[in-house]
Motif scaffolding. Sequence first.
Motif, mmCIF file in Angstrom:
data_model
loop_
_atom_site.group_PDB
_atom_site.id
_atom_site.type_symbol
_atom_site.label_atom_id
_atom_site.label_comp_id
_atom_site.label_asym_id
_atom_site.label_seq_id
_atom_site.Cartn_x
_atom_site.Cartn_y
_atom_site.Cartn_z
ATOM 1 N N ARG A 320 -2.345 7.912 4.155
ATOM 2 C CA ARG A 320 -1.247 7.467 5.018
ATOM 3 C C ARG A 320 0.070 7.438 4.263
ATOM 4 O O ARG A 320 1.118 7.811 4.787
ATOM 5 C CB ARG A 320 -1.542 6.077 5.582
ATOM 6 C CG ARG A 320 -2.682 6.022 6.560
ATOM 7 C CD ARG A 320 -2.852 4.632 7.132
ATOM 8 N NE ARG A 320 -1.750 4.298 8.016
ATOM 9 C CZ ARG A 320 -1.540 3.073 8.496
ATOM 10 N NH1 ARG A 320 -2.337 2.077 8.140
ATOM 11 N NH2 ARG A 320 -0.522 2.830 9.304
ATOM 12 N N ARG A 321 0.025 6.978 3.022
ATOM 13 C CA ARG A 321 1.253 6.877 2.234
ATOM 14 C C ARG A 321 1.881 8.254 2.038
ATOM 15 O O ARG A 321 3.101 8.419 2.125
ATOM 16 C CB ARG A 321 0.960 6.215 0.891
ATOM 17 C CG ARG A 321 2.183 5.951 0.044
ATOM 18 C CD ARG A 321 1.792 5.216 -1.235
ATOM 19 N NE ARG A 321 2.971 5.025 -2.075
ATOM 20 C CZ ARG A 321 3.461 5.943 -2.886
ATOM 21 N NH1 ARG A 321 2.888 7.126 -2.975
ATOM 22 N NH2 ARG A 321 4.533 5.695 -3.613
ATOM 23 N N ASN A 322 1.057 9.254 1.769
ATOM 24 C CA ASN A 322 1.575 10.604 1.572
ATOM 25 C C ASN A 322 2.151 11.178 2.865
ATOM 26 O O ASN A 322 3.162 11.895 2.850
ATOM 27 C CB ASN A 322 0.468 11.517 1.044
ATOM 28 C CG ASN A 322 0.081 11.190 -0.381
ATOM 29 O OD1 ASN A 322 0.908 10.707 -1.154
ATOM 30 N ND2 ASN A 322 -1.173 11.432 -0.733
ATOM 31 N N VAL A 323 1.510 10.871 4.006
ATOM 32 C CA VAL A 323 2.033 11.340 5.291
ATOM 33 C C VAL A 323 3.384 10.692 5.575
ATOM 34 O O VAL A 323 4.333 11.373 6.002
ATOM 35 C CB VAL A 323 1.028 11.039 6.425
ATOM 36 C CG1 VAL A 323 1.668 11.295 7.794
ATOM 37 C CG2 VAL A 323 -0.224 11.885 6.272
ATOM 38 N N LEU A 324 3.498 9.384 5.332
ATOM 39 C CA LEU A 324 4.769 8.702 5.556
ATOM 40 C C LEU A 324 5.861 9.266 4.651
ATOM 41 O O LEU A 324 6.996 9.477 5.086
ATOM 42 C CB LEU A 324 4.611 7.198 5.314
ATOM 43 C CG LEU A 324 3.915 6.405 6.423
ATOM 44 C CD1 LEU A 324 3.665 4.974 5.966
ATOM 45 C CD2 LEU A 324 4.751 6.402 7.700
ATOM 46 N N ALA A 325 5.520 9.513 3.392
ATOM 47 C CA ALA A 325 6.516 10.054 2.463
ATOM 48 C C ALA A 325 6.920 11.473 2.866
ATOM 49 O O ALA A 325 8.112 11.813 2.867
ATOM 50 C CB ALA A 325 5.964 10.042 1.036
ATOM 51 N N GLY A 326 5.935 12.304 3.193
ATOM 52 C CA GLY A 326 6.236 13.680 3.572
ATOM 53 C C GLY A 326 7.089 13.769 4.822
ATOM 54 O O GLY A 326 8.043 14.559 4.900
ATOM 55 N N THR A 327 6.770 12.940 5.826
ATOM 56 C CA THR A 327 7.564 12.964 7.053
ATOM 57 C C THR A 327 8.956 12.384 6.831
ATOM 58 O O THR A 327 9.911 12.819 7.475
ATOM 59 C CB THR A 327 6.851 12.201 8.181
ATOM 60 O OG1 THR A 327 6.510 10.884 7.729
ATOM 61 C CG2 THR A 327 5.596 12.929 8.619
ATOM 62 N N ALA A 328 9.091 11.424 5.909
ATOM 63 C CA ALA A 328 10.421 10.887 5.586
ATOM 64 C C ALA A 328 11.307 11.980 5.003
ATOM 65 O O ALA A 328 12.496 12.088 5.328
ATOM 66 C CB ALA A 328 10.310 9.714 4.625
ATOM 67 N N VAL A 329 10.727 12.816 4.130
ATOM 68 C CA VAL A 329 11.483 13.936 3.567
ATOM 69 C C VAL A 329 11.866 14.921 4.670
ATOM 70 O O VAL A 329 13.004 15.421 4.720
ATOM 71 C CB VAL A 329 10.652 14.637 2.473
ATOM 72 C CG1 VAL A 329 11.342 15.918 2.016
ATOM 73 C CG2 VAL A 329 10.440 13.698 1.284
ATOM 74 N N ALA A 330 10.934 15.202 5.571
ATOM 75 C CA ALA A 330 11.219 16.129 6.670
ATOM 76 C C ALA A 330 12.294 15.568 7.598
ATOM 77 O O ALA A 330 13.171 16.301 8.069
ATOM 78 C CB ALA A 330 9.939 16.402 7.457
ATOM 79 N N ILE A 331 12.258 14.259 7.857
ATOM 80 C CA ILE A 331 13.277 13.629 8.700
ATOM 81 C C ILE A 331 14.642 13.677 8.015
ATOM 82 O O ILE A 331 15.674 13.886 8.666
ATOM 83 C CB ILE A 331 12.871 12.179 9.038
ATOM 84 C CG1 ILE A 331 11.699 12.181 10.020
ATOM 85 C CG2 ILE A 331 14.050 11.398 9.626
ATOM 86 C CD1 ILE A 331 11.090 10.816 10.273
ATOM 87 N N ALA A 332 14.649 13.507 6.704
ATOM 88 C CA ALA A 332 15.913 13.617 5.964
ATOM 89 C C ALA A 332 16.506 15.008 6.127
ATOM 90 O O ALA A 332 17.718 15.158 6.337
ATOM 91 C CB ALA A 332 15.673 13.301 4.487
#
Length: 440
Positions: A320-332
Amino acid sequence: MAANTVPTTEAERDARAVNDDGHPVGPGEIAIGVVIGRTSEFFDFFVYAIASVLVFPKLVFPYLGALEGTLWSFAIFALAFVARPAGTAIFTLVDQAYGRGAKLTIALFLLGGSTAAIAFLPGHASIGIGSALLLALFRMGQGVALGGSWDGLASLLALNAPKEKRGWYAMIPQLGAPFGLIVASLLFAFLISALPAEDFLAWGWRYPFFVAFAINVVALFARLRIVVTPEYTELFKSQTLQPEPVLSTIRNEWRIIVLGAFAPLASFAMFHMVTVYPLSYVFLFTEESPARFLLIEAAAAALGVFAILASGKLADSYGRRNVLAGTAVAIAAFSGFAPQLLDAGGAGEVAFMFGGFILLGLAFGQSSGALSSFFPLKHRYTGSALTADLAWLFGAGFAPMVALWLSANYGLLAAGGYLLSGALATLIALWFNRELGKQQ
């Protein structure tokens, strides 16, 4: 009464007797209760949000310009998020004194009553500034009720999920958001298309608020069907998921609460950037028909359902942590160019909404209780509720107002900058989360 004592009020006992059919409550039934409950809450949410753009600026603030009226409407919209933590504190006391069933019943009737009261709201032409004051009062009533409607089903579902499917079960509560948006958008699109503008503004907009009240009643019985069963109570007792005093929880678990509130900030900021905010921008600054854009929004939300489902599979495969981090980068990355698509005609609007909902679904699907597992079981029930309250307040409460103000004064790129700040907050919180994990 001790916090971990099973309530024994007469009403609670009667409810348990009616609903005790002798079968165990499993994760599947809990999941159904979670989805029904969240869908009803988000339907209320989106009915109010859509009216904040299409109705309240003209009804409550007709003496202001369209932009100023919408900004004031969004300011009242934010009051529910401000009032929500107070609702958690108040209804925690109700939970401890009278039980979860009584708490949920009172909270959902307050939510439904506040929502139905908005349907009878007189406009500024009838009572002047009293219209805005009444709207603010009813909106705060919704916020207090939302704080009280926390039933712990999501936490219970997570604790009873198979270890290899925790990401899958974590996304289930989030499905209520797109489902609620789809129904609210289609209902408003139908009313706008079927009624003359004068009739819609005079009385047509009020019907969705009556529908919201009816849905709340149905959701109440669906959730009570699970909450009051002896099996449910035993599950909560076995996991020690009982309400603890709010101040005690904050004093002991403040660091996890703060990190848990900021970890999903990217998805919560994105939430309003692809739901409430684009409707306001398109309505104010383009020639797009509101009904057509609401249909685009409903179609994009349907795509978001599949993205939320995909988030569960990704989280179970990569964490979950990796998904949240990856999507945060994509949202940025999305924040750097996508908002400008709203000014690029119908094709740009579709690209913004569809792309935005795919990202939102992947991020939002894993944002619920991202750090809940770090709470000791004693404080998990109340800590999770407080974390959700603060995440919505910091990440979403003022997002439509700030994004609209920025885009109106500094352009769409500035609104993207606001979204970028949410993505950065998520990445920072997840980095601290890594440090927190080393101390467990």
